[in-house]
Design a protein around this motif. Structure first.
Motif, mmCIF file in Angstrom:
data_model
loop_
_atom_site.group_PDB
_atom_site.id
_atom_site.type_symbol
_atom_site.label_atom_id
_atom_site.label_comp_id
_atom_site.label_asym_id
_atom_site.label_seq_id
_atom_site.Cartn_x
_atom_site.Cartn_y
_atom_site.Cartn_z
ATOM 1 N N TYR A 62 0.830 -1.208 0.000
ATOM 2 C CA TYR A 62 0.000 0.000 0.000
ATOM 3 C C TYR A 62 0.868 1.263 0.000
ATOM 4 O O TYR A 62 1.691 1.446 0.889
ATOM 5 C CB TYR A 62 -0.865 0.064 1.261
ATOM 6 N N PRO A 63 0.671 2.124 -0.979
ATOM 7 C CA PRO A 63 1.359 3.416 -0.914
ATOM 8 C C PRO A 63 0.649 4.329 0.095
ATOM 9 O O PRO A 63 -0.436 3.988 0.589
ATOM 10 C CB PRO A 63 1.218 3.946 -2.344
ATOM 11 N N PRO A 64 1.224 5.496 0.398
ATOM 12 C CA PRO A 64 0.562 6.412 1.337
ATOM 13 C C PRO A 64 -0.818 6.847 0.820
ATOM 14 O O PRO A 64 -1.029 6.903 -0.402
ATOM 15 C CB PRO A 64 1.496 7.621 1.378
ATOM 16 N N GLY A 67 -1.201 9.251 -1.990
ATOM 17 C CA GLY A 67 -0.348 8.953 -3.143
ATOM 18 C C GLY A 67 1.108 9.164 -2.760
ATOM 19 O O GLY A 67 1.400 9.873 -1.781
ATOM 20 N N ILE A 68 2.025 8.587 -3.527
ATOM 21 C CA ILE A 68 3.448 8.708 -3.145
ATOM 22 C C ILE A 68 3.922 10.157 -3.360
ATOM 23 O O ILE A 68 3.486 10.830 -4.301
ATOM 24 C CB ILE A 68 4.348 7.724 -3.934
ATOM 25 N N ALA A 69 4.838 10.571 -2.469
ATOM 26 C CA ALA A 69 5.306 11.964 -2.542
ATOM 27 C C ALA A 69 5.928 12.310 -3.894
ATOM 28 O O ALA A 69 5.647 13.387 -4.439
ATOM 29 C CB ALA A 69 6.277 12.239 -1.395
ATOM 30 N N ALA A 269 0.613 1.277 -6.672
ATOM 31 C CA ALA A 269 1.906 1.795 -6.183
ATOM 32 C C ALA A 269 2.996 1.858 -7.262
ATOM 33 O O ALA A 269 3.570 2.935 -7.486
ATOM 34 C CB ALA A 269 2.379 0.973 -4.980
ATOM 35 N N PRO A 270 3.315 0.767 -7.963
ATOM 36 C CA PRO A 270 4.423 0.867 -8.935
ATOM 37 C C PRO A 270 4.102 1.823 -10.089
ATOM 38 O O PRO A 270 4.999 2.511 -10.600
ATOM 39 C CB PRO A 270 4.612 -0.575 -9.439
ATOM 40 N N ALA A 276 5.287 9.397 -12.210
ATOM 41 C CA ALA A 276 6.131 10.508 -11.728
ATOM 42 C C ALA A 276 7.244 10.762 -12.738
ATOM 43 O O ALA A 276 7.593 11.922 -13.026
ATOM 44 C CB ALA A 276 6.712 10.186 -10.353
ATOM 45 N N VAL A 277 7.788 9.704 -13.317
ATOM 46 C CA VAL A 277 8.815 9.849 -14.358
ATOM 47 C C VAL A 277 8.189 10.466 -15.611
ATOM 48 O O VAL A 277 8.732 11.377 -16.231
ATOM 49 C CB VAL A 277 9.448 8.466 -14.683
ATOM 50 N N GLY A 278 7.021 9.969 -15.987
ATOM 51 C CA GLY A 278 6.355 10.440 -17.205
ATOM 52 C C GLY A 278 6.073 11.931 -17.169
ATOM 53 O O GLY A 278 6.324 12.655 -18.139
ATOM 54 N N LEU A 279 5.548 12.417 -16.052
ATOM 55 C CA LEU A 279 5.152 13.830 -15.986
ATOM 56 C C LEU A 279 6.341 14.767 -16.191
ATOM 57 O O LEU A 279 6.179 15.883 -16.679
ATOM 58 C CB LEU A 279 4.471 14.120 -14.639
#
Ligand code: PMP
Ligand code: GLN
Length: 391
Positions: A62-64, A67-69, A269-270, A276-279
């Motif tokens: 489970y991520p936060p 959503g992940i920071a 999560a993954p 995050a990389v895509g944006l």
């Protein structure tokens, strides 16, 4: 308990989604599927690799909650980079299971039983169900061809004492309309005047070919009352990952998050690491993506015109709406149901997106987020309509 009444009255108006119905029809008949909007090629390899790396690195629990920071920070950078909007990634960004969950969570958290939501028709299919699940009712204002404008006074008249919010989709599915700055300014003015919230669905924000996408939250008085929703599905061609987000001022975001917590709690999560990389991909990615889809828009629009459709060339999204009346019918639903048999192509009848059925009866939507060879094959098959002498 008898089985005569199973589906709650809140949902009784909603059956299987048109997209599922039409994709199943395409699979059953082997037709070219220009119905449901999903690309037939994967998004950037570097983003896919980032998801695989994230799984290998053990980002599998489970991520936060919000959503992940790194993804919340990437969303904040994206809002700044493209629109000059500053959002706090800790208190003003929420990661959701696609835009769909963000939209539903917004309706559930902002609306009470009996509240009214004003939106434009044709409306994206999940809006009706999301509004209904929240116990609210929808009031629609019709967008009419050829430019899909609306009557300002109709919008003003749709707002009443129970109106809670305006739900706006721009760029707009299924018409491809991109709301103009003047239209947005008018909507903003009404929100301020009547003290309404706004919820905006901007999932096609990077698919604008003519004009410019302006988030409603950037208009005067809107920053504090708008929930801005988007999704990675369209921008990165990974519709199956279901990573979306909502940006809003802290009290509004907290409300939406309250609903999200009990819908899915957290999600993907993954995939969050990968998006995050895509944006953060460079302008060349976004520019090429848009240019490629613009070329596909023109390919399909020209092709549809050549076989006899009246085409509304969209300013944005990856959908083209057509008028089928030149084929001797105004029944878009029957036309779409017969199309696989007649010429091996699947499209979507726009009538399903309307409350006022007569407004959309003769309109049919095709998607162009497909390989050029697939678009060409569809046009070649649709040529059968012309040679049948109907157009
Ligand atoms: N809004 C609109 C206008 C859409 O076309 C779609 C379809 N992708 C969605 C929301 C849902 O997006 P997601 O798949 O991210 O839930
Ligand atoms: N947004 C896609 C479309 O409009 C479909 C997504 C879905 O099937 N829910 O075609």
């Amino acid at each position: 308990m008898g089985t005569d009444r199973i589906l709650s009255s809140k949902l009784s108006e909603f059956g299987e989604t048109i997209f599922a119905e039409m994709s199943a029809l395409a699979t059953r008949t082997g037709a070219v599927n220009l119905g449901q909007g999903f690309p037939d090629t994967d998004g950037p390899a570097v983003v896919a690799e980032a998801a695989i790396d994230a799984i290998r690195a053990g980002h599998n629990q489970y991520p936060p909650g919000p959503g992940i920071a790194p993804l919340r920070q990437a969303v904040a950078r994206h809002q700044h980079r493209f629109y000059g909007i500053d959002v706090d990634p800790d208190t003003e960004v929420l990661i959701t299971a696609g835009a769909t969950e963000a939209l539903t969570a917004a309706m559930l958290s902002l609306c009470d039983d009996g509240d009214e939501v004003v939106t434009f028709e044709p409306w994206y299919d999940s809006y009706g169900a999301a509004i209904a699940m929240a116990g609210a009712t929808r009031k629609v204002v019709t967008l009419r061809p050829p430019d899909y404008g609306f009557e300002p006074e109709e919008l003003r008249a749709a707002i009443g004492p129970r109106t809670r919010l305006i739900l706006l989709n721009t760029p707009h599915n299924p018409t491809g309309k991109v709301f103009s700055a003047d239209e947005l300014a008018f909507i903003a003015e009404l929100c301020v005047e009547h003290d309404l919230f706004a919820v905006t669905d901007e999932v096609y924000e990077h698919l604008v070919f003519d004009g410019e996408h302006r988030p409603l939250c950037t208009f005067d008085g809107m920053a504090d009352r708008t929930v801005t929703i988007s999704s990675a599905g369209k921008t990165f061609s990974f519709t199956g990952w279901k990573i979306g987000w909502a940006c809003a001022p802290p009290p509004l975001l907290q409300a939406v998050r309250t609903a999200k917590q009990y819908l899915t709690y957290v999600n993907g999560a993954p995939f969050q690491h990968a998006i995050a990389v895509g944006l953060d991909l460079g302008d060349d990615y976004y520019d090429t993506f848009r240019a490629t889809l613009q070329q596909k828009r023109d390919r399909l629009a020209d092709g549809l015109e050549s076989v006899g459709f009246d085409v509304f060339r969209p300013a944005g999204t990856y959908f083209i709406t057509t008028d089928i009346r030149r084929f001797g019918t105004d029944d878009g639903r029957a036309f779409c149901l017969a199309l696989p048999e007649r010429c091996g192509v699947v499209a979507v009848p726009n009538v399903v997106f309307y409350d006022n059925k007569h407004e959309g009866r003769h309109l049919v939507r095709f998607t162009f987020c497909k390989q050029d060879s697939v678009l060409d094959e569809a046009i070649s098959r649709l040529g059968a309509l012309r040679s049948a002498g109907a157009a």
